[in-house]
Write an enzyme that holds these catalytic residues in place. Structure first.
Site, PDB file in Angstrom:
ATOM      1  N   ASP A  92      29.513  16.014  57.617  1.00  0.00           N
ATOM      2  CA  ASP A  92      29.251  14.273  57.320  1.00  0.00           C
ATOM      3  C   ASP A  92      30.091  13.586  57.298  1.00  0.00           C
ATOM      4  OD1 ASP A  92      28.647  12.827  54.550  1.00  0.00           O
ATOM      5  OD2 ASP A  92      30.446  12.756  54.299  1.00  0.00           O
ATOM      6  N   TYR A 142      34.609   6.116  59.053  1.00  0.00           N
ATOM      7  CA  TYR A 142      35.706   7.198  59.444  1.00  0.00           C
ATOM      8  C   TYR A 142      36.268   7.171  60.674  1.00  0.00           C
ATOM      9  CZ  TYR A 142      33.743   9.912  55.337  1.00  0.00           C
ATOM     10  OH  TYR A 142      33.173   9.475  53.856  1.00  0.00           O
ATOM     11  N   LYS A 179      27.120   7.350  57.402  1.00  0.00           N
ATOM     12  CA  LYS A 179      26.834   6.175  56.395  1.00  0.00           C
ATOM     13  C   LYS A 179      27.046   4.492  57.199  1.00  0.00           C
ATOM     14  CE  LYS A 179      29.279   9.669  53.439  1.00  0.00           C
ATOM     15  NZ  LYS A 179      30.364  10.251  54.377  1.00  0.00           N
ATOM     16  N   HIS A 196      27.584   3.505  52.583  1.00  0.00           N
ATOM     17  CA  HIS A 196      28.574   3.705  51.756  1.00  0.00           C
ATOM     18  C   HIS A 196      29.282   4.015  50.313  1.00  0.00           C
ATOM     19  CE1 HIS A 196      31.982   5.908  54.221  1.00  0.00           C
ATOM     20  NE2 HIS A 196      32.600   5.989  52.324  1.00  0.00           N
ATOM     21  N   LEU A 242      36.861  19.757  46.569  1.00  0.00           N
ATOM     22  CA  LEU A 242      38.557  19.821  45.927  1.00  0.00           C
ATOM     23  C   LEU A 242      39.209  19.478  45.386  1.00  0.00           C
ATOM     24  CD1 LEU A 242      38.641  22.593  49.301  1.00  0.00           C
ATOM     25  CD2 LEU A 242      38.583  23.174  47.167  1.00  0.00           C
ATOM     26  N   LYS A 269      36.554  19.610  53.215  1.00  0.00           N
ATOM     27  CA  LYS A 269      37.044  19.205  54.677  1.00  0.00           C
ATOM     28  C   LYS A 269      38.513  20.280  54.994  1.00  0.00           C
ATOM     29  CE  LYS A 269      40.576  16.933  55.306  1.00  0.00           C
ATOM     30  NZ  LYS A 269      41.633  15.663  55.850  1.00  0.00           N
ATOM     31  N   SER A 270      38.560  20.655  56.117  1.00  0.00           N
ATOM     32  CA  SER A 270      39.742  21.380  55.433  1.00  0.00           C
ATOM     33  C   SER A 270      40.367  21.337  57.867  1.00  0.00           C
ATOM     34  CB  SER A 270      40.129  22.808  55.405  1.00  0.00           C
ATOM     35  OG  SER A 270      41.334  23.225  55.900  1.00  0.00           O
ATOM     36  N   ARG A 292      41.091  27.874  56.275  1.00  0.00           N
ATOM     37  CA  ARG A 292      40.618  27.497  55.013  1.00  0.00           C
ATOM     38  C   ARG A 292      38.503  27.171  55.445  1.00  0.00           C
ATOM     39  NH1 ARG A 292      44.773  23.239  53.162  1.00  0.00           N
ATOM     40  NH2 ARG A 292      46.360  24.968  52.079  1.00  0.00           N
ATOM     41  N   SER A 321      36.969  30.706  54.164  1.00  0.00           N
ATOM     42  CA  SER A 321      37.007  30.493  53.219  1.00  0.00           C
ATOM     43  C   SER A 321      36.057  29.863  52.285  1.00  0.00           C
ATOM     44  CB  SER A 321      39.115  30.849  52.592  1.00  0.00           C
ATOM     45  OG  SER A 321      39.410  29.661  52.574  1.00  0.00           O
ATOM     46  N   ASN A 322      36.645  27.815  52.722  1.00  0.00           N
ATOM     47  CA  ASN A 322      35.268  27.618  51.778  1.00  0.00           C
ATOM     48  C   ASN A 322      33.686  28.147  51.958  1.00  0.00           C
ATOM     49  OD1 ASN A 322      37.838  26.411  50.812  1.00  0.00           O
ATOM     50  ND2 ASN A 322      38.154  24.580  52.325  1.00  0.00           N
TER      51      ASN A 322
HETATM   52  P1  NDP Z   1      38.638  17.551  49.824  1.00  0.00           P
HETATM   53  O1  NDP Z   1      38.693  18.210  48.203  1.00  0.00           O
HETATM   54  O2  NDP Z   1      37.414  18.435  50.748  1.00  0.00           O
HETATM   55  O3  NDP Z   1      40.028  17.706  49.878  1.00  0.00           O
HETATM   56  C1  NDP Z   1      40.535  17.976  51.087  1.00  0.00           C
HETATM   57  C2  NDP Z   1      43.030  18.547  51.207  1.00  0.00           C
HETATM   58  O4  NDP Z   1      42.384  19.573  50.658  1.00  0.00           O
HETATM   59  C3  NDP Z   1      43.200  18.055  52.076  1.00  0.00           C
HETATM   60  O5  NDP Z   1      44.084  18.040  52.351  1.00  0.00           O
HETATM   61  C4  NDP Z   1      42.671  20.098  53.377  1.00  0.00           C
HETATM   62  O6  NDP Z   1      44.279  20.413  53.614  1.00  0.00           O
HETATM   63  C5  NDP Z   1      42.841  20.413  50.575  1.00  0.00           C
HETATM   64  N1  NDP Z   1      42.243  21.893  51.451  1.00  0.00           N
HETATM   65  C6  NDP Z   1      41.175  22.245  52.100  1.00  0.00           C
HETATM   66  N2  NDP Z   1      40.457  23.372  51.666  1.00  0.00           N
HETATM   67  C7  NDP Z   1      41.889  23.914  50.873  1.00  0.00           C
HETATM   68  C8  NDP Z   1      41.804  24.917  50.443  1.00  0.00           C
HETATM   69  N3  NDP Z   1      41.270  26.039  50.172  1.00  0.00           N
HETATM   70  N4  NDP Z   1      42.518  25.403  49.468  1.00  0.00           N
HETATM   71  C9  NDP Z   1      43.709  25.018  48.950  1.00  0.00           C
HETATM   72  N5  NDP Z   1      43.990  23.697  49.596  1.00  0.00           N
HETATM   73  C10 NDP Z   1      42.382  23.211  50.360  1.00  0.00           C
HETATM   74  O7  NDP Z   1      38.438  15.754  50.082  1.00  0.00           O
HETATM   75  P2  NDP Z   1      38.234  14.850  50.907  1.00  0.00           P
HETATM   76  O8  NDP Z   1      38.928  13.545  50.551  1.00  0.00           O
HETATM   77  O9  NDP Z   1      38.483  15.451  51.897  1.00  0.00           O
HETATM   78  O10 NDP Z   1      37.140  15.131  50.757  1.00  0.00           O
HETATM   79  C11 NDP Z   1      35.514  15.479  51.856  1.00  0.00           C
HETATM   80  C12 NDP Z   1      35.091  14.918  52.013  1.00  0.00           C
HETATM   81  O11 NDP Z   1      34.009  14.257  51.470  1.00  0.00           O
HETATM   82  C13 NDP Z   1      35.198  13.568  53.280  1.00  0.00           C
HETATM   83  O12 NDP Z   1      35.634  14.420  54.440  1.00  0.00           O
HETATM   84  C14 NDP Z   1      34.339  12.991  53.819  1.00  0.00           C
HETATM   85  O13 NDP Z   1      33.242  13.452  54.182  1.00  0.00           O
HETATM   86  C15 NDP Z   1      33.633  13.052  51.869  1.00  0.00           C
HETATM   87  N6  NDP Z   1      34.399  11.292  51.240  1.00  0.00           N
HETATM   88  C16 NDP Z   1      33.326  11.348  51.256  1.00  0.00           C
HETATM   89  C17 NDP Z   1      33.856   9.835  50.953  1.00  0.00           C
HETATM   90  C18 NDP Z   1      32.419   8.551  50.249  1.00  0.00           C
HETATM   91  O14 NDP Z   1      33.046   7.724  50.070  1.00  0.00           O
HETATM   92  N7  NDP Z   1      30.963   9.043  50.699  1.00  0.00           N
HETATM   93  C19 NDP Z   1      34.860   9.842  49.707  1.00  0.00           C
HETATM   94  C20 NDP Z   1      35.930  10.409  50.563  1.00  0.00           C
HETATM   95  C21 NDP Z   1      35.371  11.772  50.966  1.00  0.00           C
HETATM   96  P3  NDP Z   1      44.085  21.418  54.826  1.00  0.00           P
HETATM   97  O15 NDP Z   1      43.095  20.295  55.640  1.00  0.00           O
HETATM   98  O16 NDP Z   1      45.267  21.016  54.580  1.00  0.00           O
HETATM   99  O17 NDP Z   1      43.704  22.818  54.696  1.00  0.00           O
END
Ligand code: NDP
Length: 286
Positions: free
Chosen positions: A45, A50, A75, A108, A187, A229-230, A235, A238-239
């Site tokens: 995605d 982005y 988007k 978007h 998350l 996203k990680s 992660r 695991s996710n």
């Molecule tokens: P997420 O809820 O996916 O959280 C990401 C954060 O959580 C990162 O800081 C990551 O850190 C941490 N994380 C990931 N896995 C774990 C885990 N298993 N345990 C603990 N921490 C974890 O938020 P996002 O905002 O990134 O949203 C995901 C996706 O949604 C985006 O990448 C995008 O594609 C979409 N999005 C769309 C939007 C829209 O307007 N349409 C707006 C925002 C997001 P680390 O990388 O250090 O693991």
């Protein structure tokens, strides 16, 4: 095999995808998408806003995985919602990503020339440049304002969703038209308080899973596409390892009770459209 949900246009969407928001286009997006594909994600995605579509496309190409095995979403940003601009932008996205088609393309945000932009998506779908079309950040207000005027129903609505913000009113509206909800920030963007909720830590212990897996499996069992996203391979792995256990009806009810009915972003708030338009200039480097 990745679990899929069927969209209201008959296409299938993998139930879990890898989101690349805020991953820089300095080689990091390329590396993250290569790793995500290696650990088994088949759904990526991205978005114009982005600024990393090109690296996503390159990573897909270099992975050697057949194109038809990967579900790719991008988007359209509000700056490009005028009909002719939107049409040209869809072509530009395909060119930038080195793809012949996108599996899903979303509006978007719900601001500006929404109806004209939607028509551009419909027309691109008609000629096969996009397989499915949808929207993002459509609250119940925006859904009721715009969707009755669209000739084609959106296949998805991608909105903020996590156990603290379960979008009840919106989900009732979407269910009527069999529209799939995609969870952004599934998350809670790594919210520690959420990860440490007693019901979540208890279930993690019971199923020998981590908190993130419990949250994502809950959302999955609610019929929601999740886009965690990680940037860490452990992660990423695991996710997506959430399909070998099943939460019971009582456990789902307990997780539903975490809902606070409010997220971090309110698309209905005054001035959000103007703010977003000024915050992201997607043509700054054209
Ligand atoms: P997420 O809820 O996916 O959280 C990401 C954060 O959580 C990162 O800081 C990551 O850190 C941490 N994380 C990931 N896995 C774990 C885990 N298993 N345990 C603990 N921490 C974890 O938020 P996002 O905002 O990134 O949203 C995901 C996706 O949604 C985006 O990448 C995008 O594609 C979409 N999005 C769309 C939007 C829209 O307007 N349409 C707006 C925002 C997001 P680390 O990388 O250090 O693991």
């Amino acid at each position: 095999m990745t679990q899929t949900f069927t969209l209201n246009d008959g296409n299938n969407i993998p139930a879990i995808g890898f989101g690349v928001f805020q991953i820089p286009a300095d080689g990091s997006t390329y590396a993250a998408v290569r790793e995500a594909l290696e650990v088994g994600y088949r759904h990526i995605d991205t978005a114009q806003a982005y600024f990393n579509e090109k690296e996503v496309g390159q990573a897909i190409k270099d992975s050697g995985i057949p194109r038809e095995d990967i579900f790719v979403t991008s988007k359209l940003w509000i700056q490009d919602f005028a009909y002719e601009t939107a049409k040209a932008t869809i072509d530009a996205t395909l060119e930038k990503m080195g793809l012949d088609y996108l599996d899903l393309y979303l509006l978007h945000q719900p601001y500006g020339e929404v109806e004209r932009a939607w028509k551009a998506l419909e027309d691109a779908k008609a000629v096969g440049k996009i397989k499915s079309i949808g929207v993002s950040n459509f609250t119940p207000n925006f859904w009721k304002q715009f969707v009755p005027k669209f000739a084609t129903l959106p296949a998805v609505n991608q909105v903020e969703f996590n156990p603290y913000f379960q979008q009840r009113e919106l989900r009732e509206l979407l269910a009527k038209d069999k529209v799939v909800l995609e969870a952004w920030a599934p998350l809670g963007q790594g919210n520690r308080t959420l990860f440490e909720e007693p019901i979540i830590t208890r279930l993690a212990k019971k199923y020998d899973k981590d908190a993130g897996q419990i949250i994502l499996r809950f959302e999955n069992q609610e019929g929601i596409v999740v886009l965690p996203k990680s940037t860490k391979k452990s992660r990423m792995t695991s996710n997506k390892d959430i399909f070998d256990f099943e939460l019971t009806a009582d456990e789902l009810a307990a997780l539903r009770a975490l809902d606070k009915g409010k997220g971090t972003h309110d698309p209905d708030a005054p001035g959000v459209g103007e703010y977003l338009l000024s915050a992201y200039d997607i043509h700054a480097n054209d």
